[in-house]
Design an enzyme around this catalytic site. Structure first.
Site, PDB file in Angstrom:
ATOM      1  N   LYS A   1       0.880  -1.178   0.000  1.00 33.52           N
ATOM      2  CA  LYS A   1       0.000   0.000   0.000  1.00 33.52           C
ATOM      3  C   LYS A   1       0.911   1.219   0.000  1.00 33.52           C
ATOM      4  CE  LYS A   1      -1.868   3.046   1.935  1.00 33.52           C
ATOM      5  NZ  LYS A   1      -1.718   4.486   1.532  1.00 33.52           N
TER       6      LYS A   1
ATOM      7  N   GLU B   1       9.530  15.422  15.532  1.00 32.36           N
ATOM      8  CA  GLU B   1      10.018  15.309  14.162  1.00 32.36           C
ATOM      9  C   GLU B   1       9.246  16.310  13.292  1.00 32.36           C
ATOM     10  OE1 GLU B   1       9.079  11.750  11.682  1.00 32.36           O
ATOM     11  OE2 GLU B   1      11.230  11.683  11.337  1.00 32.36           O
TER      12      GLU B   1
ATOM     13  N   GLU C   1       2.401   7.676  15.218  1.00 30.41           N
ATOM     14  CA  GLU C   1       0.956   7.646  15.491  1.00 30.41           C
ATOM     15  C   GLU C   1       0.274   6.588  14.620  1.00 30.41           C
ATOM     16  OE1 GLU C   1       2.829  10.418  15.040  1.00 30.41           O
ATOM     17  OE2 GLU C   1       2.811  10.886  17.190  1.00 30.41           O
TER      18      GLU C   1
ATOM     19  N   GLY D   1       6.658   5.053   8.544  1.00 26.53           N
ATOM     20  CA  GLY D   1       5.825   6.253   8.605  1.00 26.53           C
ATOM     21  C   GLY D   1       5.871   6.869   9.989  1.00 26.53           C
ATOM     22  N   SER D   2       4.771   7.469  10.415  1.00 29.43           N
ATOM     23  CA  SER D   2       4.755   8.189  11.692  1.00 29.43           C
ATOM     24  C   SER D   2       4.479   7.239  12.857  1.00 29.43           C
ATOM     25  CB  SER D   2       3.668   9.264  11.657  1.00 29.43           C
ATOM     26  OG  SER D   2       2.400   8.658  11.494  1.00 29.43           O
TER      27      SER D   2
ATOM     28  N   CYS E   1      13.635  10.303   7.372  1.00 29.00           N
ATOM     29  CA  CYS E   1      13.604   9.812   8.753  1.00 29.00           C
ATOM     30  C   CYS E   1      14.943  10.063   9.440  1.00 29.00           C
ATOM     31  CB  CYS E   1      13.263   8.336   8.759  1.00 29.00           C
ATOM     32  SG  CYS E   1      14.229   7.368   7.584  1.00 29.00           S
TER      33      CYS E   1
ATOM     34  N   GLU F   1       9.508   1.348  11.029  1.00 28.80           N
ATOM     35  CA  GLU F   1      10.518   2.401  10.972  1.00 28.80           C
ATOM     36  C   GLU F   1       9.753   3.720  11.049  1.00 28.80           C
ATOM     37  OE1 GLU F   1      12.213   5.149  10.141  1.00 28.80           O
ATOM     38  OE2 GLU F   1      13.100   4.596   8.210  1.00 28.80           O
TER      39      GLU F   1
HETATM   40  P1  NAI Z   1       1.651   8.440   7.942  1.00 28.79           P
HETATM   41  O1  NAI Z   1       2.415   7.598   8.888  1.00 28.79           O
HETATM   42  O2  NAI Z   1       0.220   8.703   8.288  1.00 28.79           O
HETATM   43  O3  NAI Z   1       1.669   7.763   6.475  1.00 28.79           O
HETATM   44  C1  NAI Z   1       2.565   6.733   6.090  1.00 28.79           C
HETATM   45  C2  NAI Z   1       1.788   5.645   5.364  1.00 28.79           C
HETATM   46  O4  NAI Z   1       0.796   5.107   6.243  1.00 28.79           O
HETATM   47  C3  NAI Z   1       1.027   6.107   4.113  1.00 28.79           C
HETATM   48  O5  NAI Z   1       1.052   5.085   3.136  1.00 28.79           O
HETATM   49  C4  NAI Z   1      -0.386   6.287   4.634  1.00 28.79           C
HETATM   50  O6  NAI Z   1      -1.366   6.182   3.630  1.00 28.79           O
HETATM   51  C5  NAI Z   1      -0.486   5.140   5.625  1.00 28.79           C
HETATM   52  N1  NAI Z   1      -1.517   5.311   6.662  1.00 28.79           N
HETATM   53  C6  NAI Z   1      -1.980   6.463   7.213  1.00 28.79           C
HETATM   54  N2  NAI Z   1      -2.941   6.208   8.127  1.00 28.79           N
HETATM   55  C7  NAI Z   1      -3.073   4.858   8.173  1.00 28.79           C
HETATM   56  C8  NAI Z   1      -3.906   3.978   8.921  1.00 28.79           C
HETATM   57  N3  NAI Z   1      -4.796   4.424   9.799  1.00 28.79           N
HETATM   58  N4  NAI Z   1      -3.764   2.648   8.723  1.00 28.79           N
HETATM   59  C9  NAI Z   1      -2.857   2.171   7.837  1.00 28.79           C
HETATM   60  N5  NAI Z   1      -2.084   2.952   7.076  1.00 28.79           N
HETATM   61  C10 NAI Z   1      -2.180   4.278   7.248  1.00 28.79           C
HETATM   62  O7  NAI Z   1       2.454   9.787   7.737  1.00 28.79           O
HETATM   63  P2  NAI Z   1       2.035  11.184   7.054  1.00 28.79           P
HETATM   64  O8  NAI Z   1       0.703  11.628   7.573  1.00 28.79           O
HETATM   65  O9  NAI Z   1       2.172  11.056   5.587  1.00 28.79           O
HETATM   66  O10 NAI Z   1       3.185  12.151   7.600  1.00 28.79           O
HETATM   67  C11 NAI Z   1       3.132  12.691   8.915  1.00 28.79           C
HETATM   68  C12 NAI Z   1       4.483  12.619   9.572  1.00 28.79           C
HETATM   69  O11 NAI Z   1       4.909  11.273   9.719  1.00 28.79           O
HETATM   70  C13 NAI Z   1       5.626  13.290   8.832  1.00 28.79           C
HETATM   71  O12 NAI Z   1       5.651  14.667   9.013  1.00 28.79           O
HETATM   72  C14 NAI Z   1       6.816  12.596   9.453  1.00 28.79           C
HETATM   73  O13 NAI Z   1       7.132  13.186  10.675  1.00 28.79           O
HETATM   74  C15 NAI Z   1       6.316  11.189   9.694  1.00 28.79           C
HETATM   75  N6  NAI Z   1       6.758  10.281   8.598  1.00 28.79           N
HETATM   76  C16 NAI Z   1       7.874   9.526   8.789  1.00 28.79           C
HETATM   77  C17 NAI Z   1       8.360   8.762   7.757  1.00 28.79           C
HETATM   78  C18 NAI Z   1       9.596   7.936   7.920  1.00 28.79           C
HETATM   79  O14 NAI Z   1      10.363   7.804   6.993  1.00 28.79           O
HETATM   80  N7  NAI Z   1       9.798   7.301   9.051  1.00 28.79           N
HETATM   81  C19 NAI Z   1       7.727   8.746   6.427  1.00 28.79           C
HETATM   82  C20 NAI Z   1       6.520   9.529   6.347  1.00 28.79           C
HETATM   83  C21 NAI Z   1       6.085  10.279   7.403  1.00 28.79           C
END
Ligand code: NAI
Ligand code: MG
Length: 489
Positions: free
Chosen positions: A183, A392, A239, A236-237, A292, A258
């Site tokens: 996904k 972050e 949360e 991702g995040s 990250c 991660e």
């Molecule tokens: P996110 O963690 O919500 O999104 C990452 C992935 O998770 C995307 O594919 C998204 O569609 C999916 N996702 C979102 N909600 C979900 C749920 N309830 N169930 C399953 N999958 C879900 O991150 P977002 O909102 O794009 O970015 C917010 C912050 O997260 C950023 O500002 C950053 O601080 C952090 N982040 C960290 C990353 C890393 O490389 N560790 C990458 C992206 C974001």
């Protein structure tokens, strides 16, 4: 360099508008709805992708489950050959993969995509996964372990570097005989779709890699909730990571995560600033700070603070910002949402009383008005308890903190919920070793940023940065489960 915004890339010739990959078929979402994928430098629509949901995820999981027995029973040597063929196509299409990622993420062109090298590394491991023979207490008993795949694995990918992250998760999973449902992030799903297309062309059987596009709370949430998914991976995040872990807990499914960081760069009194400063600047402007590993906190002794801040500020002033296809070092942020987040932190930093040295605003005028461009920003005199020192930001925002001795430097470095990576700048080997051991992080670099120059360095976090390690030779074992077999003669 004079290239057009699309660099001559015909996205519609590469990918089918409004389709994702389920088994052998490029299909629209069950709902028929789509999501516009836009270029964050211009807000032009690049392509539409399906707005997948639970029904699409179910179809993809069924396709992956149907493909699993034959793929599990395929010789590991053949799986290695197929991964090598996929690597070959990714090398051949390296410029297209990179250009597509630049178009959807907004980062400058970094040269041909590195995914081919990752695939080659993993392909080399595929036929070297072994078990053990066990000591036996009786001569007529033979005991051994064998490693078997889990079955259907789910991978949820973020938008910041989608190509490398997808391959890092998918390659070891399929190398060991699992099948996957990916996904991608709604903001940047196109590179993942192209990678999946190349995998099919390389001869990896349909159903081994499926890609469902869609929003997180819809397609994303449906994946770890699906009862036939046996293992999850998430980047991702924190949360969202918690939500995924809760879904995995309900199904008792293992996962690796991660979840980002707040990397400290500890600059000691004897540091070579000529080397440290370009690395510090690069570490927080790379991908507009949307990494990250971003080196978002500089920790410096008071005696060198003024010099360091002045020199970093000078270098920040020379960072060329603009659309990816121009001769720039830094592009826009990915989306209006991320721009609002970063601008919010720029306000918070000033309210908290940090000293704004340079930057601090959205970039406007000319081409900047079309995209989500922000200035590279430095805050000095940041206190460890400030939100800009703890959270972050995921933007080009550097916080400079001071310390009085090594012990305090370590306490500040370790004083956030994160623990992904850290950098230490010193010529003193003894202090480097002490700090490398003392820092709570999955990865520590002395006199540099990241693990460039090392092949197969494990990657992953301590504390809220997550758990599990990707990229290394051992990471492939995480996609296997161990079975004990005992033969009584
Ligand atoms: P996110 O963690 O919500 O999104 C990452 C992935 O998770 C995307 O594919 C998204 O569609 C999916 N996702 C979102 N909600 C979900 C749920 N309830 N169930 C399953 N999958 C879900 O991150 P977002 O909102 O794009 O970015 C917010 C912050 O997260 C950023 O500002 C950053 O601080 C952090 N982040 C960290 C990353 C890393 O490389 N560790 C990458 C992206 C974001
Ligand atoms: Mg976009």
């Amino acid at each position: 360099m004079t290239v057009t915004a699309s660099a001559g890339l015909d996205i519609r010739a590469l990918l089918t508008d409004g389709s994702h990959l389920i088994g052998p078929d490029w299909v629209p979402a069950v709902s028929g709805e789509t999501i516009d994928v836009t270029n964050p430098a211009t807000q032009e629509i690049l392509l539409r992708v399906p707005r997948g949901g639970a029904a699409d995820v179910d179809a993809a999981v069924q396709a992956a489950a149907a493909a699993f027995p034959a793929w599990r029973d395929t010789s590991p040597a053949v799986r290695a050959e197929l991964l090598t063929a996929w690597a070959g196509l990714c090398r051949e299409h390296g410029t297209e993969l990179s250009t597509l990622e630049s178009l959807e993420v907004g980062h400058p062109y970094w040269g041909p995509s590195p995914v081919a090298r990752t695939l080659t590394f993993v392909a080399g491991m595929a036929d070297k996964v072994t078990g053990q023979t066990l000591p036996s207490a009786q001569p007529d008993v033979l005991g051994m372990t064998i490693r078997e795949p889990y079955g259907v694995c789910g991978c949820i990918i973020p938008w910041n570097v989608p190509g490398p992250i997808m391959v890092t998760d998918v390659a070891p999973a399929i190398a060991t005989g699992n099948t996957v449902v990916v996904k991608p992030a709604e903001d940047a799903p196109l590179t993942c779709l192209l990678l999946a297309k190349l995998a099919l062309e390389a001869g990896i059987p349909p159903g081994v890699i499926n890609v469902v596009t869609g929003y997180g709370p819809e397609a994303g949430a449906a994946l770890p909730a699906h009862p036939m998914v046996r293992r999850m991976g998430f980047t991702g995040s924190p949360e969202t990571g918690t939500k995924i872990m809760e879904a995995c807990a309900a199904n008792l499914v293992p996962l690796h995560m991660e979840l980002g960081g707040k990397a400290p760069q500890i600059v000691l009194a004897d540091a070579d600033l000529d080397r440290a400063i370009p690395a510090i600047v690069g570490s927080i402007t790379l991908n507009t700070g949307q990494v990250c590993a971003a080196g978002s906190r500089v920790l410096v002794g008071r005696d060198r603070q003024a010099e360091l801040v002045e020199r970093v500020a000078g270098a920040f002033g020379r960072v060329r910002v603009g659309p990816w296809h121009e001769d720039v070092q830094m592009g826009p942020l990915i989306s209006a949402k991320q721009e609002a987040r970063v601008l919010g932190y720029l306000g918070i930093g000033q309210q908290e009383g940090a000293r704004l040295v340079t930057g601090g605003h959205k970039l406007t005028g000319g081409a900047y008005d079309k995209g989500f461009f922000v200035e590279p920003t430095i805050f000095d005199e940041v206190r460890p308890d400030m939100r800009i020192a703890q959270e972050e930001i995921f933007g080009p925002v550097l916080s400079v903190l001071s310390y009085s001795d090594e012990e305090e430097a370590l306490a500040i470095a370790n004083g956030t919920r994160y623990g992904l990576n850290a950098c230490i700048w010193t010529r003193d080997i003894g202090r480097a070793v002490r700090l490398a051991r003392g820092v709570q992080a999955g990865s520590v670099t002395i006199n540099g940023f990241g693990s460039r120059g090392v092949i197969g360095a494990p990657w992953g976090g301590y504390k809220h940065s997550g758990f599990g390690r990707t990229m290394s030779a051992e990471s492939i074992l995480d996609f296997t489960q161990l079975k004990t077999v005992v033969i009584n003669a």
